[in-house]
Design an enzyme around this catalytic site. Structure first.
Site, short mmCIF file in Angstrom:
data_model
loop_
_atom_site.label_atom_id
_atom_site.label_comp_id
_atom_site.label_asym_id
_atom_site.label_seq_id
_atom_site.Cartn_x
_atom_site.Cartn_y
_atom_site.Cartn_z
N ASN A 10 -21.28 10.94 8.86
CA ASN A 10 -20.76 9.66 8.35
C ASN A 10 -20.62 8.68 9.52
O ASN A 10 -19.70 8.80 10.34
CB ASN A 10 -19.42 9.91 7.66
CG ASN A 10 -18.83 8.66 7.06
OD1 ASN A 10 -18.99 7.57 7.60
ND2 ASN A 10 -18.14 8.80 5.95
N LYS A 13 -17.19 6.93 10.08
CA LYS A 13 -16.18 7.78 10.73
C LYS A 13 -16.47 7.88 12.23
O LYS A 13 -15.58 7.77 13.06
CB LYS A 13 -16.30 9.21 10.20
CG LYS A 13 -15.59 9.54 8.95
CD LYS A 13 -15.74 11.06 8.76
CE LYS A 13 -15.30 11.53 7.44
NZ LYS A 13 -15.57 12.98 7.26
N ASP A 70 -12.30 15.96 8.00
CA ASP A 70 -12.43 15.98 6.55
C ASP A 70 -11.31 15.11 6.00
O ASP A 70 -10.15 15.25 6.40
CB ASP A 70 -12.36 17.39 5.96
CG ASP A 70 -12.99 17.40 4.58
OD1 ASP A 70 -14.23 17.23 4.48
OD2 ASP A 70 -12.26 17.54 3.58
N SER A 71 -11.67 14.20 5.14
CA SER A 71 -10.69 13.21 4.71
C SER A 71 -10.97 12.78 3.28
O SER A 71 -12.02 13.11 2.72
CB SER A 71 -10.75 12.01 5.66
OG SER A 71 -12.10 11.62 5.90
N PHE A 151 -14.86 1.02 5.31
CA PHE A 151 -15.89 1.71 4.53
C PHE A 151 -15.23 2.41 3.34
O PHE A 151 -14.00 2.38 3.18
CB PHE A 151 -16.66 2.71 5.39
CG PHE A 151 -15.86 3.91 5.85
CD1 PHE A 151 -15.00 3.82 6.93
CD2 PHE A 151 -15.97 5.13 5.19
CE1 PHE A 151 -14.27 4.93 7.35
CE2 PHE A 151 -15.24 6.25 5.60
CZ PHE A 151 -14.38 6.14 6.68
N ASP A 154 -11.74 1.83 1.31
CA ASP A 154 -10.85 0.85 1.95
C ASP A 154 -10.58 -0.39 1.08
O ASP A 154 -9.45 -0.88 1.06
CB ASP A 154 -11.42 0.41 3.31
CG ASP A 154 -11.22 1.45 4.39
OD1 ASP A 154 -10.30 2.29 4.25
OD2 ASP A 154 -11.97 1.43 5.39
N LYS A 174 -6.64 -1.06 11.67
CA LYS A 174 -6.74 0.12 10.81
C LYS A 174 -6.45 1.39 11.62
O LYS A 174 -5.69 2.25 11.18
CB LYS A 174 -8.13 0.19 10.16
CG LYS A 174 -8.27 1.40 9.24
CD LYS A 174 -9.63 1.51 8.58
CE LYS A 174 -9.79 2.89 7.94
NZ LYS A 174 -11.12 3.13 7.39
P1 ITT Z 1 -18.97 14.25 6.95
O1 ITT Z 1 -18.52 15.42 6.08
O2 ITT Z 1 -20.38 14.39 7.43
O3 ITT Z 1 -18.00 13.96 8.06
P2 ITT Z 1 -18.42 12.68 4.58
O4 ITT Z 1 -18.41 11.21 4.30
O5 ITT Z 1 -19.15 13.57 3.60
O6 ITT Z 1 -18.99 12.91 6.06
P3 ITT Z 1 -15.87 13.87 3.84
O7 ITT Z 1 -16.45 14.99 3.07
O8 ITT Z 1 -14.70 14.12 4.74
O9 ITT Z 1 -16.94 13.16 4.77
O10 ITT Z 1 -15.49 12.73 2.81
C1 ITT Z 1 -14.69 11.69 3.21
C2 ITT Z 1 -14.74 10.59 2.18
O11 ITT Z 1 -13.42 10.11 1.94
C3 ITT Z 1 -15.54 9.41 2.70
O12 ITT Z 1 -16.91 9.52 2.41
C4 ITT Z 1 -14.85 8.26 1.99
O13 ITT Z 1 -15.29 8.20 0.68
C5 ITT Z 1 -13.40 8.71 1.95
N1 ITT Z 1 -12.67 8.25 3.13
C6 ITT Z 1 -12.24 9.01 4.18
N2 ITT Z 1 -11.67 8.26 5.12
C7 ITT Z 1 -11.75 6.99 4.68
C8 ITT Z 1 -11.34 5.77 5.23
O14 ITT Z 1 -10.78 5.68 6.43
N3 ITT Z 1 -11.58 4.66 4.53
C9 ITT Z 1 -12.17 4.72 3.33
N4 ITT Z 1 -12.60 5.83 2.73
C10 ITT Z 1 -12.38 6.98 3.41
#
Ligand code: ITT
Length: 198
Positions: A10, A13, A70-71, A151, A154, A174
């Site tokens: 991502n 991130k 992971d978020s 992203f 947000d 942020k």
């Molecule tokens: P990686 O696993 O490759 O790191 P991913 O996008 O698939 O990338 P996650 O499985 O952790 O990562 O999913 C996190 C999702 O949560 C992310 O794609 C956003 O939809 C949301 N998210 C996480 N942090 C965020 C933020 O700071 N602002 C907005 N949305 C966020």
């Protein structure tokens, strides 16, 4: 340590991590820059479990320290959806414009609008136990998406102390209050005490 690999595909991130590590003189390298294109299956039930799965997978492949993130967004009135499925909600490739509009629509009659972003960062190192650092930011689901920064979710995450969504504030603002910023500061504290640096 001059650089750290992040087990994430991502770019948003990675960019946030880059900004946070920069003042420390540490370069953040995304896994794609290491030639790793394959994303590991996130089979965990929690953010922490998934963060560990991602970091350990790449640490074992590269035999070097790796961090992962992971978020996701938990909305209380929707049984904490989309939660660990935040990236996969409505399909991985569905636009966030549609994901956000759908969530706002599902929330239109709800009086409880509380939500939170959660972030688990795992630090995996060869020969050391993996460590996890968590951060949370509490907010309110906005009535409509607002703002062009950031992203993902947000634009629908309204942050009452600033009176704006996380997409209406700068990256610096942020990082100062976000789930990722908080988890990152815990990681940095551990880093300094444990001398993760070579
Ligand atoms: P990686 O696993 O490759 O790191 P991913 O996008 O698939 O990338 P996650 O499985 O952790 O990562 O999913 C996190 C999702 O949560 C992310 O794609 C956003 O939809 C949301 N998210 C996480 N942090 C965020 C933020 O700071 N602002 C907005 N949305 C966020």
């Amino acid at each position: 340590m001059k650089s750290i690999v992040i087990a994430s595909g991502n770019e948003h991130k990675i960019e946030e991590f880059r900004a946070m590590f920069k003042p420390l003189g540490i370069e953040v390298i995304g896994m794609k820059e290491c030639g790793e294109m394959e994303e590991v299956q996130e089979t965990g039930a929690t953010f922490a479990e998934n963060a560990v799965i991602k970091a350990e997978y790449l640490m074992k492949k590269l035999n070097q320290p790796v961090i992962s993130d992971d978020s996701g967004l938990e909305i209380d009135a929707l049984n904490r959806e989309p939660g660990v499925y935040s990236a996969r909600y409505l399909g991985h490739d569905t636009s966030y414009e549609l994901k956000n509009r759908t969530l706002v629509e599902r929330m239109k009659d709800k009086t409880d609008r509380t939500c939170r972003f959660v972030c688990a960062i795992a630090l995996a190192r060869p020969g050391h136990p993996t460590r996890v650092f968590e951060g949370i930011v509490e907010g309110i689901v906005a009535r409509q998406p607002e703002g062009g920064h950031g992203f993902g979710y947000d634009p629908i995450f309204y942050y009452p102390p600033l009176g704006r969504t996380l997409a209406q504030i700068s990256e610096q603002e942020k990082n100062a209050i976000s789930h990722r910023g908080k988890a990152m500061r815990k990681l940095m504290e551990f880093w300094q005490h444990e001398e993760v640096a070579d």
